[in-house]
Design an enzyme around this catalytic site. Sequence first.
Site, PDB file in Angstrom:
ATOM      1  N   ASP A  54       0.944  -1.335  -0.001  1.00  0.00           N
ATOM      2  CA  ASP A  54       0.060  -0.033   0.149  1.00  0.00           C
ATOM      3  C   ASP A  54       0.756   1.143  -0.084  1.00  0.00           C
ATOM      4  OD1 ASP A  54      -1.755   1.898   0.437  1.00  0.00           O
ATOM      5  OD2 ASP A  54      -2.743   1.009   1.995  1.00  0.00           O
ATOM      6  N   ARG A 108       5.651   2.470   9.338  1.00  0.00           N
ATOM      7  CA  ARG A 108       5.514   3.500   8.374  1.00  0.00           C
ATOM      8  C   ARG A 108       6.404   4.736   9.326  1.00  0.00           C
ATOM      9  NH1 ARG A 108      -1.405   4.146   8.388  1.00  0.00           N
ATOM     10  NH2 ARG A 108      -1.599   2.133   7.465  1.00  0.00           N
ATOM     11  N   GLN A 123      -3.914  -2.842  12.946  1.00  0.00           N
ATOM     12  CA  GLN A 123      -5.019  -2.644  12.652  1.00  0.00           C
ATOM     13  C   GLN A 123      -5.798  -3.878  12.158  1.00  0.00           C
ATOM     14  OE1 GLN A 123      -5.192   0.451   9.656  1.00  0.00           O
ATOM     15  NE2 GLN A 123      -5.418  -1.000   8.015  1.00  0.00           N
ATOM     16  N   ASP A 243     -14.173   8.002   5.664  1.00  0.00           N
ATOM     17  CA  ASP A 243     -13.484   7.777   7.166  1.00  0.00           C
ATOM     18  C   ASP A 243     -14.703   7.803   8.294  1.00  0.00           C
ATOM     19  OD1 ASP A 243     -11.101   7.781   5.915  1.00  0.00           O
ATOM     20  OD2 ASP A 243     -10.453   9.630   6.393  1.00  0.00           O
ATOM     21  N   GLU A 256      -9.916   9.781  14.077  1.00  0.00           N
ATOM     22  CA  GLU A 256     -10.284   8.728  13.066  1.00  0.00           C
ATOM     23  C   GLU A 256     -10.116   7.283  13.320  1.00  0.00           C
ATOM     24  OE1 GLU A 256      -8.390   7.177   8.767  1.00  0.00           O
ATOM     25  OE2 GLU A 256      -8.343   9.303   9.095  1.00  0.00           O
ATOM     26  N   SER A 259     -10.642   3.671   7.842  1.00  0.00           N
ATOM     27  CA  SER A 259     -10.809   4.188   6.682  1.00  0.00           C
ATOM     28  C   SER A 259     -11.335   2.970   5.701  1.00  0.00           C
ATOM     29  CB  SER A 259      -9.669   4.737   6.076  1.00  0.00           C
ATOM     30  OG  SER A 259      -9.423   4.833   4.845  1.00  0.00           O
TER      31      SER A 259
END
Length: 342
Positions: A54, A108, A123, A243, A256, A259
Amino acid sequence: MKLPTKYISILNTKETEHAIVAIKDFFQLALSTELNLSRVTAPLFVGQGTGINDDLNGIERPVSFPVKALNDSKMEIVQSLAKWKRLKITDLGLEPGFGIYTDMNALRPDEDLDPIHSIYVDQWDWEMAIDEKDRTVFYLHEIVKKVYRCIQRCEFFLYDRYPKLKPILPKEIKILYADDLAKKYPNLTPKERENKVAKEYGAVFITGIGGQMNDGTIHDGRAPDYDDWITESGDGHRGLNGDILVWNPVLDMAFELSSMGIRVSPESLKLQLEERKMTERSKLSFHSKLLAGELTQTLGGGIGQSRLCMFLLRKAHIGETQVSVWTNEIIEDCKSRGINLL
């Protein structure tokens, strides 16, 4: 983003660790039964240059490493599993209305560290097969409501065990559109719009993320090769993604949690690659299969595990629900505020 000045964690460290386990066990069962999802095992890394990893907003650098046994071929630590899941759904040959979920652990390294962002991302990544006729914003919103019901049930589950964690989520989630918010609040930034509506409604789903709005701006970034943000939604808007945001009273901001979106068709992938001037990606393995119509049409998303735990346990920092690395300044600031980083 400001940490609270007067903060006392509702649960101590031991209770927090127990509650994190309880949340993760309860929520994944609720999600899998609500959406007909079977658990699968996911990769930690994928081959570089395949197009499977991704790219998030298209600019983040993945962590890569050579593999001695494969003649030093490069592998990349996943940043999420948006495209891998679609390949998996296709390989399994799942019928519309059935899908998969998995624990996704990602790195990340380009994240800016703050109370809600870490270089470690965990997640629940989920994906379901859908019919071509279900590529509508109306079907998307039905799935959004189901995901939200799972979050609500988890909130009550915790309250039943820890009465000090009083439920705060509204009964219904408010469905909104990014371009409508841009028209209504033209002098606010996208983040300011999110704060305004999240505080007003308590829980919102903002539809149409990544695509160019009528004023020429985008609400927030999205890579062009997984969510469909260019297709007409059927009710005067554009975009089949969005979202889930809730109001976080501890941080006093929109927060948030998820998504999600209907994934690109061959037609919308082509248009989105052209709009972002990334047509060279069409030659990659994943993209060429999709453009040839070889992949199942799906809808999917991700729900942050540490984020959900942070919100439900009324924590001030994501480091209270996961172990990561932080700057010395962040560590000292948290310590001075009574925030116990795991």
